[in-house]
Write an enzyme that holds these catalytic residues in place. Structure first.
Site, PDB file in Angstrom:
ATOM      1  N   GLU A 126       0.814  -1.217   0.000  1.00  0.00           N
ATOM      2  CA  GLU A 126       0.000   0.000   0.000  1.00  0.00           C
ATOM      3  C   GLU A 126       0.850   1.270   0.000  1.00  0.00           C
ATOM      4  O   GLU A 126       0.376   2.337  -0.376  1.00  0.00           O
ATOM      5  CB  GLU A 126      -0.928   0.004   1.220  1.00  0.00           C
ATOM      6  CG  GLU A 126      -2.166  -0.870   1.082  1.00  0.00           C
ATOM      7  CD  GLU A 126      -3.247  -0.214   0.253  1.00  0.00           C
ATOM      8  OE1 GLU A 126      -3.005   0.071  -0.940  1.00  0.00           O
ATOM      9  OE2 GLU A 126      -4.335   0.019   0.805  1.00  0.00           O
ATOM     10  N   THR A 181      -5.441  10.035  -1.526  1.00  0.00           N
ATOM     11  CA  THR A 181      -5.447   9.555  -0.144  1.00  0.00           C
ATOM     12  C   THR A 181      -4.766  10.550   0.779  1.00  0.00           C
ATOM     13  O   THR A 181      -5.285  10.872   1.853  1.00  0.00           O
ATOM     14  CB  THR A 181      -4.753   8.184  -0.037  1.00  0.00           C
ATOM     15  OG1 THR A 181      -5.458   7.241  -0.854  1.00  0.00           O
ATOM     16  CG2 THR A 181      -4.757   7.684   1.406  1.00  0.00           C
TER      17      THR A 181
END
Length: 306
Positions: A126, A181
């Site tokens: 990630e 994000t």
């Protein structure tokens, strides 16, 4: 050992409102598929999606790179990624690829990793997408169902969702920034009141209790976030209307899906999900925004394809 393996991993929604960075739920709305093939040397990535193909910039590639280093794998690996989870829309796109890659490399090289180790390996990928490691989406994609992530040390609790749980995801047709994000995390307050903390804690524990007891209505009606949602909702055009419309149409709860901009409505078997979907679309339309709506259910985790 096999020379090639293919793994399919589901999309997911994180947070479920008050469970920020802790809750995840696998959804059968979309799936990514990753195929790993042994080769003489190096890591090469091919994909049908608009994603980076440099291993350090690709979540699946970074998972494979980390696995090769950690487990001293000498073989080269070719990675083929079929992207079906829309990237950057709060549906765990990067996590699905990372989860599939983690399970695939475990099977391809017969590493024998347990659930937490698989989630940890998937989470390491990630960093290529989000810049930091988060385990909520990858845990859901690896293990399926509803997950609660405990950190330091990492330990994931998985609970089988009630069969009656239904969701509708509305994915708006908007352009999302490349570092979405990071942008969405930057607006979250660093200081919160004790009152708000108690409200979110109460809601989160009720959601967990709903999953544990198989009560779909409790899950949806407990989705109340007074900390992150108010800080992020301005980033989603028409969010207030989408939420209000969905609740009026029969949804028991509505949340921003992960970091957004998708919005997810929760309900249960017997509800008119088509009406909820139409109501959410009208909410986005009020802000001159089109959307795709997907009616879905909880999903199993990553599966090896024959």
């Amino acid at each position: 050992m096999p020379d090639k393996i293919t793994v399919k991993a589901p999309s997911s929604t994180a947070n479920l409102g008050p469970g920020f960075d802790v809750f995840g739920l696998a959804l059968n709305a979309f799936h990514d598929e990753v195929t790993l093939t042994r080769q003489d040397s190096g890591i090469n990535i091919t994909t049908d999606g608009n994603i980076p193909t440099r291993p350090t910039d690709n979540t699946a590639g970074l998972v494979v790179k980390n696995a090769k280093r950690k487990f001293k794998i000498r073989d080269g690996i070719k990675i083929d990624i079929k992207k079906r989870v829309p990237a950057g829309f709060g549906m765990g796109s990067s996590a699905a690829s990372a989860a599939a890659a983690a399970v695939a490399v475990d099977r391809l090289f017969e590493l024998g990793l347990d659930s937490d180790a698989l989630v940890e390996l998937a989470g390491s990928g990630e960093k290529a997408s989000a810049g930091t490691i988060h385990y909520d989406n990858v845990a859901a994609s690896v293990l399926g169902g509803f997950v609660i992530v405990r950190d330091n040390p990492l330990s994931v609790i998985r609970i089988k969702p009630p069969q009656s749980l239904r969701m509708c995801v509305a994915v708006p047709s908007i352009t999302v920034p490349k570092k979405k994000t990071q942008a969405s995390r930057s607006v979250i307050p660093t200081m919160i009141s004790l009152k708000d903390s108690i409200t979110n804690l109460s809601s989160a524990t009720s959601i967990a209790a709903g999953f544990a007891s198989g009560d779909s209505h409790m899950i949806g009606s407990s989705i109340r976030d007074v900390i992150v949602e108010p800080a992020r909702q301005h980033m989603i055009p028409g969010f207030a209307s989408v939420k209000r419309n969905a609740l009026k149409a029969g949804a028991t709860g509505v949340a921003i899906s992960g970091a957004g901009p998708s919005v997810i409505a929760f309900s249960e078997k017997g509800a008119d999900m088509d009406e909820i979907a139409a109501a959410m679309a009208k909410g986005f339309a009020s802000a001159k925004t089109r959307c795709q709506t997907i009616i879905c259910k909880p999903s199993v985790g990553a599966i090896v394809r024959g």
